[in-house]
Design a protein around this motif. Structure first.
Motif, PDB file in Angstrom:
ATOM      1  N   ALA A 129       0.837  -1.206   0.000  1.00  0.00           N
ATOM      2  CA  ALA A 129       0.000   0.000   0.000  1.00  0.00           C
ATOM      3  C   ALA A 129       0.869   1.252   0.000  1.00  0.00           C
ATOM      4  O   ALA A 129       0.578   2.221  -0.717  1.00  0.00           O
ATOM      5  N   PHE A 130       1.954   1.240   0.763  1.00  0.00           N
ATOM      6  CA  PHE A 130       2.855   2.388   0.795  1.00  0.00           C
ATOM      7  C   PHE A 130       3.528   2.575  -0.567  1.00  0.00           C
ATOM      8  O   PHE A 130       3.701   3.707  -1.027  1.00  0.00           O
ATOM      9  N   ALA A 131       3.884   1.473  -1.237  1.00  0.00           N
ATOM     10  CA  ALA A 131       4.495   1.567  -2.568  1.00  0.00           C
ATOM     11  C   ALA A 131       3.509   2.153  -3.578  1.00  0.00           C
ATOM     12  O   ALA A 131       3.887   2.988  -4.414  1.00  0.00           O
ATOM     13  N   VAL A 132       2.248   1.756  -3.495  1.00  0.00           N
ATOM     14  CA  VAL A 132       1.229   2.293  -4.402  1.00  0.00           C
ATOM     15  C   VAL A 132       1.016   3.779  -4.133  1.00  0.00           C
ATOM     16  O   VAL A 132       0.906   4.589  -5.067  1.00  0.00           O
ATOM     17  N   GLU A 133       0.970   4.163  -2.865  1.00  0.00           N
ATOM     18  CA  GLU A 133       0.816   5.578  -2.521  1.00  0.00           C
ATOM     19  C   GLU A 133       2.007   6.390  -3.008  1.00  0.00           C
ATOM     20  O   GLU A 133       1.828   7.505  -3.529  1.00  0.00           O
ATOM     21  N   HIS A 189       0.423   6.276   6.435  1.00  0.00           N
ATOM     22  CA  HIS A 189      -0.562   6.250   5.351  1.00  0.00           C
ATOM     23  C   HIS A 189      -1.379   7.543   5.324  1.00  0.00           C
ATOM     24  O   HIS A 189      -1.646   8.089   4.248  1.00  0.00           O
ATOM     25  N   LEU A 190      -1.752   8.053   6.488  1.00  0.00           N
ATOM     26  CA  LEU A 190      -2.470   9.331   6.543  1.00  0.00           C
ATOM     27  C   LEU A 190      -1.613  10.464   5.991  1.00  0.00           C
ATOM     28  O   LEU A 190      -2.102  11.335   5.265  1.00  0.00           O
ATOM     29  N   GLY A 191      -0.339  10.462   6.334  1.00  0.00           N
ATOM     30  CA  GLY A 191       0.571  11.469   5.810  1.00  0.00           C
ATOM     31  C   GLY A 191       0.713  11.394   4.303  1.00  0.00           C
ATOM     32  O   GLY A 191       0.734  12.415   3.610  1.00  0.00           O
ATOM     33  N   MET A 192       0.803  10.178   3.776  1.00  0.00           N
ATOM     34  CA  MET A 192       0.906  10.018   2.326  1.00  0.00           C
ATOM     35  C   MET A 192      -0.363  10.506   1.632  1.00  0.00           C
ATOM     36  O   MET A 192      -0.295  11.187   0.600  1.00  0.00           O
ATOM     37  N   TRP A 193      -1.518  10.185   2.189  1.00  0.00           N
ATOM     38  CA  TRP A 193      -2.763  10.638   1.568  1.00  0.00           C
ATOM     39  C   TRP A 193      -2.933  12.149   1.693  1.00  0.00           C
ATOM     40  O   TRP A 193      -3.499  12.793   0.808  1.00  0.00           O
ATOM     41  N   PHE A 194      -2.416  12.734   2.770  1.00  0.00           N
ATOM     42  CA  PHE A 194      -2.427  14.190   2.901  1.00  0.00           C
ATOM     43  C   PHE A 194      -1.578  14.813   1.800  1.00  0.00           C
ATOM     44  O   PHE A 194      -1.982  15.789   1.167  1.00  0.00           O
ATOM     45  N   LEU A 195      -0.396  14.247   1.544  1.00  0.00           N
ATOM     46  CA  LEU A 195       0.467  14.756   0.477  1.00  0.00           C
ATOM     47  C   LEU A 195      -0.164  14.551  -0.896  1.00  0.00           C
ATOM     48  O   LEU A 195      -0.031  15.406  -1.782  1.00  0.00           O
ATOM     49  N   ILE A 196      -0.855  13.440  -1.090  1.00  0.00           N
ATOM     50  CA  ILE A 196      -1.530  13.191  -2.373  1.00  0.00           C
ATOM     51  C   ILE A 196      -2.625  14.228  -2.592  1.00  0.00           C
ATOM     52  O   ILE A 196      -2.768  14.768  -3.701  1.00  0.00           O
ATOM     53  N   VAL A 218      -3.799   6.323  16.603  1.00  0.00           N
ATOM     54  CA  VAL A 218      -3.441   5.588  15.394  1.00  0.00           C
ATOM     55  C   VAL A 218      -2.013   5.081  15.538  1.00  0.00           C
ATOM     56  O   VAL A 218      -1.196   5.664  16.241  1.00  0.00           O
ATOM     57  N   SER A 219      -1.732   4.000  14.850  1.00  0.00           N
ATOM     58  CA  SER A 219      -0.386   3.437  14.896  1.00  0.00           C
ATOM     59  C   SER A 219       0.546   4.246  13.996  1.00  0.00           C
ATOM     60  O   SER A 219       0.115   5.123  13.251  1.00  0.00           O
ATOM     61  N   VAL A 220       1.809   3.929  14.066  1.00  0.00           N
ATOM     62  CA  VAL A 220       2.801   4.625  13.249  1.00  0.00           C
ATOM     63  C   VAL A 220       2.547   4.363  11.766  1.00  0.00           C
ATOM     64  O   VAL A 220       2.637   5.262  10.931  1.00  0.00           O
ATOM     65  N   VAL A 221       2.208   3.132  11.443  1.00  0.00           N
ATOM     66  CA  VAL A 221       1.951   2.773  10.047  1.00  0.00           C
ATOM     67  C   VAL A 221       0.719   3.515   9.531  1.00  0.00           C
ATOM     68  O   VAL A 221       0.717   4.039   8.415  1.00  0.00           O
ATOM     69  N   ALA A 222      -0.323   3.583  10.332  1.00  0.00           N
ATOM     70  CA  ALA A 222      -1.518   4.325   9.927  1.00  0.00           C
ATOM     71  C   ALA A 222      -1.199   5.805   9.782  1.00  0.00           C
ATOM     72  O   ALA A 222      -1.718   6.467   8.869  1.00  0.00           O
TER      73      ALA A 222
END
Length: 141
Positions: free
Chosen positions: A26-30, A109-116, A102-106
């Motif tokens: 999921a991180f690679a796709v983001e 993912h939230l940070g990546m979606w914020f940047l997207i 939220v966990s570190v991984v979550a």
């Protein structure tokens, strides 16, 4: 202390492994999505500078370069203001008081979606700027 059966330990290792694989994929796709949007944004910034520069009667190429530099300066100022807002302000104190569950991984993912989402806004601004100048003010004489 009682020992857990081997099958339970194997199951726990497999579940953790699948979790890591799923989050990594999921991180690679983001990251791929963010890179593609960044490439689109760069092209749109080039085109918007050219469309603004070509709306003038003289020195079209020079003005295109000048507007590309001007948009870069404007983006740097906005980025600096955004960083200042996060470092020591009411917004920073608000974030410090917020304790997310939220966990570190979550959080990643939230940070990546914020940047997207920010990159989508960036692309939209330059897209509409380009379309506006191409439709209303294009001067190809």
């Amino acid at each position: 202390m009682a020992r857990l059966p081997e099958s339970v330990l194997d199951y726990a290792v497999r579940i953790n492994h699948l979790d890591l694989v799923a989050n990594g994929a999921a991180f690679a796709v983001e990251l791929l999505l963010l890179c593609v949007l960044g490439s689109f944004g760069l092209c749109l910034r080039f085109y918007s500078a050219m469309s603004i520069g070509f709306s003038f009667p003289n020195h079209k190429g020079l003005l295109s370069v000048a507007f590309y530099i001007a948009t870069g300066i404007a983006l740097q100022i906005q980025g600096g203001l955004g960083m200042a807002l996060v470092t020591d302000s009411w917004f920073h104190r608000l974030l410090l008081g917020w304790e997310p569950n939220v966990s570190v991984v979550a959080g990643m993912h939230l940070g990546m979606w914020f940047l997207i989402v920010l990159e989508l806004i960036y692309c939209a601004v330059f897209y509409f700027l380009t379309v506006y100048f191409l439709q209303k003010h294009l001067n190809l004489e």
